[in-house]
Scaffold this motif. Structure first.
Motif, PDB file in Angstrom:
ATOM      1  N   ASN A 244       0.164  -3.105   6.636  1.00  0.00           N
ATOM      2  CA  ASN A 244      -0.375  -2.241   7.683  1.00  0.00           C
ATOM      3  C   ASN A 244       0.387  -0.926   7.773  1.00  0.00           C
ATOM      4  N   PRO A 319      -9.845  -3.345   5.050  1.00  0.00           N
ATOM      5  CA  PRO A 319     -11.200  -3.884   5.202  1.00  0.00           C
ATOM      6  C   PRO A 319     -12.025  -3.148   6.257  1.00  0.00           C
ATOM      7  N   ARG A 320     -11.348  -2.380   7.129  1.00  0.00           N
ATOM      8  CA  ARG A 320     -12.103  -1.708   8.187  1.00  0.00           C
ATOM      9  C   ARG A 320     -12.848  -0.479   7.693  1.00  0.00           C
ATOM     10  N   LYS A 322     -15.531   1.460   5.791  1.00  0.00           N
ATOM     11  CA  LYS A 322     -16.858   1.190   5.227  1.00  0.00           C
ATOM     12  C   LYS A 322     -17.122   2.171   4.083  1.00  0.00           C
TER      13      LYS A 322
END
Ligand SMILES: Nc1ncnc2c1ncn2[C@@H]1O[C@H](COP(=O)(O)OP(=O)(O)O)[C@@H](O)[C@H]1O
Ligand SMILES: [Mg+2]
Lengths: 323, 330
Positions: A244, A319-320, A322
């Motif tokens: 992160n 993954p967030r 798009k």
């Protein structure tokens, strides 16, 4: 999906490229006196105005500016980088080697600095306010605020002149014809000092970024939640926190490529590393219009490419995002 | 007795001074029992829960007391032994599921992690099978498909169900639920509370339910401990507490139970705020806000007194001279 995303990113890069090169072109022509004037002045002779005009038309410098720009642009995209007024050489024959040399220097320095910055940044964040953290942070601030040319000269003085550990400059040993493995070793021997000085500068910069990003993430609730699951501290740090913490930095690494190349200009000049940086300085002093324009266009492309790679990498690890 | 916390002192050593976030706190949880832990925000409820797991962040430190779990003091355990307890024997569900799930790890990864660590299951397939089973238990539809989802792809209620699944994946003996519904909207809140109650009964789980809402306590707990400013002020069974609240603070909390469906975070019926927990001084910490406070309240710390079996209160007046009508008047 992914292909579409990449194509969209590529399409948005085109206007950026055009705007950047138009600005560059305009800046070059706003600067006082052109390549011919400088050539004449530096030769020390007087030349009659007719001769100057003749030279200017020979180089196409008497044409309207927009025509000059479009001629350069169409040449550039057909793979013709143009002609250096100063060295009297075709840029196609001199630039590739210089690009490779700079990439070698910058990439090696970057890999080392990122690797060390991650390790040290994580340690400093985990041991926040410890003696080690304070030491690393002050050291980073110190190297970060020291002029690069000064560190370069100091390193050259200590390691090359006083201790004789490293060569004084250049890419390979002159007068020795190494082949194969020996040639590579010789090249690395020349690379080590400039690359170390350069990576020291990046290291300080990356270290500060990683430390603060990591500190931020270590306070997140999901880190506490991971510990509450019984996850080992090392896994908490590397699996839950570091991923992160690195996310926002991927884009930053790409954006700092410009800054990284600027650093290599200084280092190449001091260590006689005949890459892009040194060539850029010579070209700028001599108003070598085409060389400057083509070279900067290549740098713009490299920065845009790095951004594209960063975008793709981000979409891959976060993954967030798009497509 | 499953858990017996006594004289717990957890302090935060901040630049502004020592924050006594838990100051001689006592509480107990029996097997299969739900203990409600109530108080306004900032009273030290989360501090108590995190102390039990020994996860107090810097600059905090547990400076005194005992935390006996299954007759061993958790404060004596090594880090390694403590890790075997976390997520395995005692697990925790947090207030904000969006913040407590890791955004870059899939749901399957995050559930499987606890199973892999504690249950000695190494095969991916087997881990996934267990994760699916537990997801089903917490009421998630198509659990097999959910494994590949990332937290942001789920709604808040679903995320909290996943957190509960993670917490229950290793059949813990004690669940610490730290305001598990306060970040959710009202209908979802009711669903999650129901789920927790059902699971608690099915699994005969012991639980500490932390909340600032006595309405939640009434629905789910057997006993209640009320905290104010880092201290326990009252402890009783739910019936005793609702019928005969002895501490003026508890009485005020009861008056503040919202009649509408809206939850409150601070009690508007009592003027004033939770005092600074730095150097609280030797006095009843509630006295500045208390209507029945007298000189003695402002000069001496009230001791905890057992007034009935299972009913303890720390108040000089035990609810005040006219206590009989105290909490019933509107
Ligand atoms: N990391 C921290 N650093 C300093 N003070 C803290 C920290 N965490 C909590 N506190 C203090 O401890 C007290 C209790 O906090 P907390 O346990 O979170 O209360 P609650 O969960 O009841 O809202 C508060 O006064 C808060 O300011
Ligand atoms: Mg809390």
């Amino acid at each position: 999906m992914k292909k579409k995303y990449i194509i969209r990113k590529l399409l948005t890069a085109i206007p950026t490229f055009l705007i950047a090169t138009i600005i560059l072109f305009s800046l070059l022509h706003i600067a006082p006196s052109g390549p011919v004037e400088i050539m004449v002045r530096s030769s020390g002779k007087t030349m009659d105005p007719g001769m100057i005009e003749e030279l200017r038309s020979q180089y196409g410098l008497d044409k309207p500016l927009h025509q000059q720009y479009f001629r350069w642009l169409s040449n550039f995209f057909t793979g013709d980088l143009g002609y250096s007024y100063v060295t009297n050489q075709r840029l196609n024959s001199i630039l590739p080697e210089k690009i490779l040399l700079t990439l070698e220097l910058v990439l090696v320095a970057n890999v080392f600095s990122v690797a060390f910055a991650v390790v040290l940044g994580v340690i400093a964040a985990v041991r926040k306010n410890s003696f080690l953290d304070n030491f690393l942070s002050s050291f980073a601030l110190f190297t970060y605020s020291m002029p690069l040319f000064w560190v370069g000269l100091l390193a050259l003085y200590v390691f090359s002149l006083k201790l004789g550990l490293t060569p004084v400059g250049g890419v390979t040993s002159l007068g020795k014809d190494f082949t194969g493995f020996a040639a590579i070793a010789d090249n690395l021997y020349h690379l080590i000092l400039p690359a170390s000085v350069l990576s020291l500068a990046y290291l300080a910069y990356y270290f500060r970024l990683i430390r603060s990003s990591m500190l931020d993430v270590l306070n997140k609730e999901y880190v506490v939640a991971a510990r509450a699951k019984g996850v080992k501290e090392l896994a908490v740090i590397f699996k839950h926190a570091l991923r992160n913490a690195l996310l926002p930095l991927i884009t930053l690494f790409a954006v700092s490529l410009g800054f990284v190349l600027a650093g290599s200009v200084v280092i190449e000049t001091i260590f006689g590393w005949p890459g892009l940086g040194r060539f850029l300085v010579t070209a700028a002093f001599n108003r070598d219009y085409t060389a400057l324009l083509s070279l900067n266009a290549i740098i713009v492309i490299m920065v845009l490419f790095a951004n594209l790679v960063a975008d793709i990498a981000c979409a891959y690890v976060d993954p967030r995002i798009k497509y | 007795m499953l858990l017996n916390v006594s004289d717990l002192q957890t302090h935060f050593f901040t630049d502004d001074g020592v924050v006594k976030a838990a100051d001689y706190v006592d509480l107990t949880v029996e097997k299969g029992e739900v203990l409600g832990l109530v108080g306004e925000s900032g009273c030290g409820k989360s501090t108590v829960a995190l102390s039990i797991l020994r996860l107090i962040p810097k600059p905090g430190k547990i400076v005194g007391g005992r935390i006996e779990f299954l007759s061993q003091d958790l404060l004596d355990l090594s880090q390694r032994a403590m890790r075997k307890i976390r997520g395995n024997e005692i697990s925790m569900v947090f207030q904000d599921p969006t913040a407590s799930l890791n955004p870059v790890l899939s749901v399957g990864d995050q559930i499987g992690e606890a199973i892999r660590i504690h249950q000695n299951v190494k095969k991916r397939k087997e881990i996934n099978a267990r994760a699916v089973e537990i997801l089903q238990k917490v009421g998630i539809s198509d659990p097999r498909d959910r494994l590949a989802n990332y937290p942001h792809e789920l709604s808040g209620g679903m995320q909290q169900r996943v957190m509960i699944a993670i917490a229950l994946s290793c059949q813990p003996k004690l669940l610490l639920a730290d305001e598990p519904t306060s970040s959710l909207d009202v209908t979802i809140e009711a669903q999650i509370l129901n789920l927790l109650r059902e699971l608690q009964q099915d699994l005969e789980l012991s639980m500490i339910m932390i909340t600032h809402d006595l309405g939640v306590i009434a629905e789910i707990s057997d006993r209640v401990t009320v905290m104010y400013a880092g201290q326990r002020v009252e402890s009783a069974t739910v019936t005793q507490l609702f019928e005969n609240p002895l501490h003026p603070y508890t009485q005020a909390l009861l008056e503040a139970i919202p009649t509408t469906e809206h939850a409150v975070t601070t009690i508007e019926t009592i003027p004033g705020k939770v005092p600074s927990l730095v150097n609280p001084g030797k006095r009843c910490l509630f006295s500045p806000r208390c209507e029945i406070a007298t000189e003695v309240c402002k000069s001496t710390l009230p001791e905890s007194k057992r007034v009935e079996e299972d009913h303890i209160v720390a108040c000089h007046h035990q609810g005040g001279p006219d206590r009989s009508g105290g909490c019933h008047e509107e």
